[in-house]
Structure formats: structure tokens, C-alpha cells
Design an enzyme around this catalytic site. Structure first.
Site, PDB file in Angstrom:
ATOM      1  N   HIS A 106      32.380  30.989   9.655  1.00 26.64           N
ATOM      2  CA  HIS A 106      33.236  32.029   9.624  1.00 26.64           C
ATOM      3  C   HIS A 106      33.191  32.941  11.176  1.00 26.64           C
ATOM      4  O   HIS A 106      33.890  33.815  11.242  1.00 26.64           O
ATOM      5  CB  HIS A 106      32.995  33.079   8.542  1.00 26.64           C
ATOM      6  CG  HIS A 106      32.986  32.490   7.198  1.00 26.64           C
ATOM      7  ND1 HIS A 106      31.865  31.984   6.485  1.00 26.64           N
ATOM      8  CD2 HIS A 106      34.175  32.007   6.193  1.00 26.64           C
ATOM      9  CE1 HIS A 106      32.341  31.599   5.402  1.00 26.64           C
ATOM     10  NE2 HIS A 106      33.544  31.385   5.336  1.00 26.64           N
ATOM     11  N   HIS A 147      35.147  40.939   5.144  1.00 31.79           N
ATOM     12  CA  HIS A 147      35.254  39.553   5.284  1.00 31.79           C
ATOM     13  C   HIS A 147      34.350  39.143   6.565  1.00 31.79           C
ATOM     14  O   HIS A 147      34.589  39.783   7.456  1.00 31.79           O
ATOM     15  CB  HIS A 147      36.701  38.760   5.274  1.00 31.79           C
ATOM     16  CG  HIS A 147      36.710  37.537   5.055  1.00 31.79           C
ATOM     17  ND1 HIS A 147      36.369  36.603   6.060  1.00 31.79           N
ATOM     18  CD2 HIS A 147      36.760  36.670   4.034  1.00 31.79           C
ATOM     19  CE1 HIS A 147      36.195  35.334   5.770  1.00 31.79           C
ATOM     20  NE2 HIS A 147      36.845  35.192   4.447  1.00 31.79           N
ATOM     21  N   GLU A 169      34.652  36.796   8.738  1.00 36.64           N
ATOM     22  CA  GLU A 169      35.190  36.284   9.780  1.00 36.64           C
ATOM     23  C   GLU A 169      36.013  37.701  10.504  1.00 36.64           C
ATOM     24  O   GLU A 169      35.861  37.612  11.648  1.00 36.64           O
ATOM     25  CB  GLU A 169      36.469  35.373   9.307  1.00 36.64           C
ATOM     26  CG  GLU A 169      37.144  34.761  10.486  1.00 36.64           C
ATOM     27  CD  GLU A 169      38.341  34.062  10.145  1.00 36.64           C
ATOM     28  OE1 GLU A 169      39.645  34.255  10.763  1.00 36.64           O
ATOM     29  OE2 GLU A 169      38.331  33.444   9.144  1.00 36.64           O
ATOM     30  N   THR A 187      41.802  33.926   9.777  1.00 38.22           N
ATOM     31  CA  THR A 187      42.460  32.320   9.756  1.00 38.22           C
ATOM     32  C   THR A 187      42.954  31.996   8.379  1.00 38.22           C
ATOM     33  O   THR A 187      43.868  30.956   8.121  1.00 38.22           O
ATOM     34  CB  THR A 187      41.669  31.299  10.304  1.00 38.22           C
ATOM     35  OG1 THR A 187      40.412  31.417   9.834  1.00 38.22           O
ATOM     36  CG2 THR A 187      41.371  31.619  11.987  1.00 38.22           C
ATOM     37  N   SER A 218      38.501  33.249   0.475  1.00 38.96           N
ATOM     38  CA  SER A 218      39.981  33.972   0.703  1.00 38.96           C
ATOM     39  C   SER A 218      40.799  32.941   0.691  1.00 38.96           C
ATOM     40  O   SER A 218      42.108  32.947  -0.032  1.00 38.96           O
ATOM     41  CB  SER A 218      39.729  34.598   2.176  1.00 38.96           C
ATOM     42  OG  SER A 218      41.055  35.040   2.502  1.00 38.96           O
TER      43      SER A 218
END
Length: 333
Positions: A96, A146, A148, A186, A245
């Protein structure tokens, strides 16, 4: 919001739920491991082979319970922060991505690092740095908390503003409406992301698009396959973990595209037989961090309940492969 897309994917249409319809499974292709996940998991496996246990990994290497538990059994120690890693030890950064601050913290502890960040995530990091240098306000569409998102935002914290879905647009402010660009996590829903972008563009008409798609090919491909089969399905089973996700998005996409019901499970044993009552067509797919063995377990269980006829629904063929981090590549002869 989502709707079925007109693709010729070999689905024989039937009246969903019709009592005389044969029981069948529509199996999404592509599904499961993407190139970035495959690279990340192999990175940890190769590091174990080369350096031996224990190997430290910051956060979960990918968001999948089975993968994490399997690697933990092999001697991988998962930590939340580099401060938990003994000085001088080896630590792998997850798929990530991490912020520059994490790299700096690792260097301060003289840690040996191997970066397993997905190259497609790295691309978004590079975009954030580029537009920050040009003094843009960067509207990062993604989910708060998250990993990322934290990594990408950390590349340019003074320029990045998180936009967590369409409803968050009303609170967004920028310094110069002529210098605004959006980027994204993403692994988002393509449809919801574009809804957010449209809302942003209504507010900021000169909003610029990223140089190329930020939502990765694998996320988009898996959602497309689900959209193709969902209208035919009484039930869609998505194999994946709740902190994944892209797996969670597949459930949402299935319901939005017409599936009567959709559930997310990690293992076949979590499938409730009550879900199968009255169902004739069941869709099966898996998130981008899910090993195929877990899908096969679900198919075997469905076969025991009379769903032995498995029909592939193919909407794309994936051939992309990413090379391992340079520290683990085989030396050239």
C-alpha cells in the site's frame, strides 16, 4: 447508480430465481491476485528464503487474513510502526506504500528496508510530488485512515486534501481554483469515484484530471466482471477480507449492478447455507489480494449444495507482471 454493461461474455440469460432454472455458478474472470499483490507476497517469501525468519513487515503486506496468517506461521512479524522493529533489522514495506516520514524513521533506526509498494501506487505518489512542486491543491479521493491514502498524502501534506466520497465535496476549499487536480486511491469503486469527481468539477470547473487513471487496472477489471454477471445472479459471493477496500467495493458494485444479494467472506466456512435457499444462479469473484485456493474452497462447498455447473464470465485477460524489488532479484550471470 451502477448499471449492467452490455458485454458479450457468454452468459446464457435466464429468469433469475426461476424455480425450474438449473443451478449454476458464474465465475468472474479476472479475479484474485493482481500483479502488485503477487509481487508483494513474493517479496516477503523471497526475503524469508534469503534472510531467514524473523522478517518484519510494516502493516499487513496485503489486506487478506489468509495471506497474513500463513506468512505469520512462517516467521513474519507484522508491526504497525518501524519503532517496533529492532534496530538494524530487516523490514518490508507493504504493497500500500508509505510516506517519506516512514522511510526517514526507518533510516534513523538503521533498518534494512525492502519496499514492496505496488508500482501503480508509486505512480500516484509521483503524481502527488509533481503537482505539489507546481503548487497545485491536490484533492485526493480515498478513504480516511487507509494505509495507501496515508502514504500518498504524506508525499505532500501541505498540498493534499482528502475527499472521502461525494458527500465530502461540500467542505472542500482550495487556494486557487485555476490550480486544482484530483488523484485517487487505487482500489476505489470506479463509479463512486467518478461521482465524486463530477461533484468536484461542479464546484471547481477548472479541476484537472490525473495524467493517467489512478484506479488500478485490476480493481477496474474485477468490477467490470461483476457488473457483467450481477444482473443474472440471485446471490454474489465475494471472497475477500473486510479491511480490503477493493473487495468491499465488489460487494457494493454487485448490488448496484442488480444482484439480489451479495456477501463478503474470507473462507468457505463463513458461507451461510441459508443464503442459498431459492437461489439458482450464484456469482463468485474475489478481491485483488485473495489467493485462488480460497475461491476453490467456495466452489467446492457450492458444489456440495448442487451448484456444480461453473461457467466463467471473462471480461478481460490480465498479463501484467511486476519485477521484484532490486534487493531480491536474481543476479545476472
Amino acid at each position: 447508480m451502477s448499471s449492467a454493461i452490455p458485454l458479450n461474455v457468454g452468459i446464457v440469460r435466464s429468469a433469475a430465481g426461476a424455480a425450474d432454472a438449473p443451478k449454476r455458478v458464474l465465475l468472474a474472470e479476472p479475479r484474485g491476485y493482481c500483479a502488485g499483490v503477487d509481487r508483494a507476497v513474493e517479496t516477503v517469501e523471497k526475503a524469508l528464503e534469503k534472510h531467514g525468519a524473523p522478517i518484519y513487515v510494516r502493516k499487513e503486506i496485503v489486506h487478506n487474513r489468509h495471506v497474513v496468517e500463513t506468512l505469520r506461521d512462517r516467521g513474519v512479524i507484522f508491526v504497525d510502526e518501524t519503532s517496533e522493529v529492532p534496530e538494524g533489522a530487516l523490514v518490508v514495506f507493504s504493497a500500500h506504500g508509505v510516506s517519506p516520514a516512514v522511510h526517514e524513521a526507518a533510516a534513523e533506526r538503521s533498518l534494512h528496508t525492502i519496499d514492496a509498494t505496488c508500482p501503480l501506487v508509486t505512480k500516484v505518489h509521483q503524481e502527488a510530488k509533481r503537482f505539489a512542486r507546481d503548487d497545485f491543491d491536490i484533492l485526493l479521493i480515498g478513504h480516511e485512515g487507509h494505509e495507501e491514502v496515508e502514504g500518498t498524502a504524506g508525499e505532500a501534506p501541505d498540498h493534499v486534501q482528502l475527499v472521502d466520497g461525494p458527500d465530502a465535496v461540500d467542505t472542500v476549499t482550495v487556494r486557487d481554483e485555476n490550480k486544482v487536480i484530483w488523484l485517487s486511491q487505487t482500489t476505489l469503486s470506479v463509479d463512486e469515484t467518478m461521482e465524486t469527481v463530477n461533484r468536484l468539477r461542479q464546484k471547481f470547473p477548472k479541476l484537472q484530471d490525473p495524467p493517467s487513471d489512478d484506479i488500478c487496472y485490476a480493481t477496474s477489471n474485477r468490477q467490470t466482471a461483476v457488473k457483467a454477471m450481477a444482473p443474472e445472479c440471485d446471490l454474489v459471493i465475494v471472497v475477500g477480507s473486510r479491511n480490503s477496500s477493493n473487495s468491499v467495493r465488489l460487494v457494493e458494485v454487485a448490488l448496484g449492478a442488480g444482484a439480489k444479494a451479495a456477501y463478503l467472506i474470507d473462507y468457505a466456512r463463513e458461507l451461510d447455507p441459508a443464503w442459498l435457499e431459492g437461489a439458482r444462479t450464484i456469482g463468485v469473484t474475489s478481491g485483488a489480494s485473495v489467493p485462488e485456493i480460497l475461491v476453490q474452497g467456495v466452489l467446492e462447498l457450492l458444489g456440495e449444495h448442487g451448484f456444480g455447473d461453473v461457467l466463467p464470465v471473462t471480461t478481460a485477460n490480465e498479463t501484467l507482471v511486476f519485477s521484484l524489488p532490486r534487493e531480491l532479484r536474481a543476479a545476472r550471470a
